[in-house]
Scaffold this active site. Structure first.
Site: not given
Ligand code: GRF
Length: 203
Positions: A12, A14, A107, A177
């Site tokens: 989590g 992001n 992604h 990201e």
């Molecule tokens: C991120 O790199 C996202 O792009 C990918 O999975 C990862 C998830 O990270 N799809 P988090 O759970 O947000 O730390």
């Protein structure tokens, strides 16, 4: 109020970047965090910000909502945008159809390269590392019926020429990201996306 929900299967980070950005916002709010996992790290992040969580499964399981039930909740609450941030399950076609152009995914590579079925998490960065490319990045795209295939909304490039491992690349891309996702959600909420000749332009 522009209401978003975030789907996450993992730690989590992001989700945290979105909650950090919008916690005090008067215009954008995270209404729910959804997961296919019983208690992913993302639920702890949600709890820190007092955001309610729900579980979803394709077929009925105790304690899990079906996608149809979830769709009813989102419609009733007037959810504006669904953000997949590290959500590992494919979204059923019927759900995609109900919320067409209202589901986005982040992604961790520059699509249309290094995407598709089975390309998630460290597997993406391993493929990038082994290919020898010197630039990777993050892509935000609309979700359609195919893996990593919907129209591209935003991308950010990351210089990986000095990366020594897939894990190095993952760390560099993740940092990007965390910037790109809140920035893009803000632009979507502000109505800055336009489709011109089949391409998404951010005004
Ligand atoms: C991120 O790199 C996202 O792009 C990918 O999975 C990862 C998830 O990270 N799809 P988090 O759970 O947000 O730390």
């Amino acid at each position: 109020m522009f209401k978003i929900v975030v789907f996450a299967s993992g730690s989590g980070s992001n989700l945290r970047s979105l909650l950090n950005e919008f916690d005090k916002s008067k215009d954008i709010r995270v209404d729910f965090v959804i997961s296919d996992k019983i208690h992913p790290g993302a639920f702890d992040v949600a709890a820190e910000y007092s955001v309610p969580v729900l579980n979803v499964a394709e077929t009925g399981k105790p304690g899990f909502l079906t996608y149809d039930a979830l769709a009813s909740v989102f419609t009733e609450k007037n959810i504006n945008l669904i953000v997949l941030a590290g959500f590992l399950k494919k979204i059923p076609d019927s759900f995609v159809r109900t919320f067409r152009s209202r589901i986005i995914n982040i992604h961790p590579a520059l699509l249309p390269g290094f995407g598709g079925a089975g390309m998630y998490g460290i597997r993406v960065h391993r493929a990038v590392f082994e290919s020898g490319v010197k630039i990777s990045g993050a892509t935000i795209h609309f979700v359609d019926e195919y893996y990593d295939h919907g129209k591209i909304i935003a991308q950010a490039a990351v210089d990986i020429k000095d990366a020594l491992s897939p894990e190095d690349i993952a760390g560099l891309v993740l940092k990007t990201e965390h910037k790109l996702l809140p920035e893009t959600v803000r632009k979507i909420a502000a109505g800055k996306l336009k489709e011109i000749d089949n391409r998404i332009i951010i005004l």
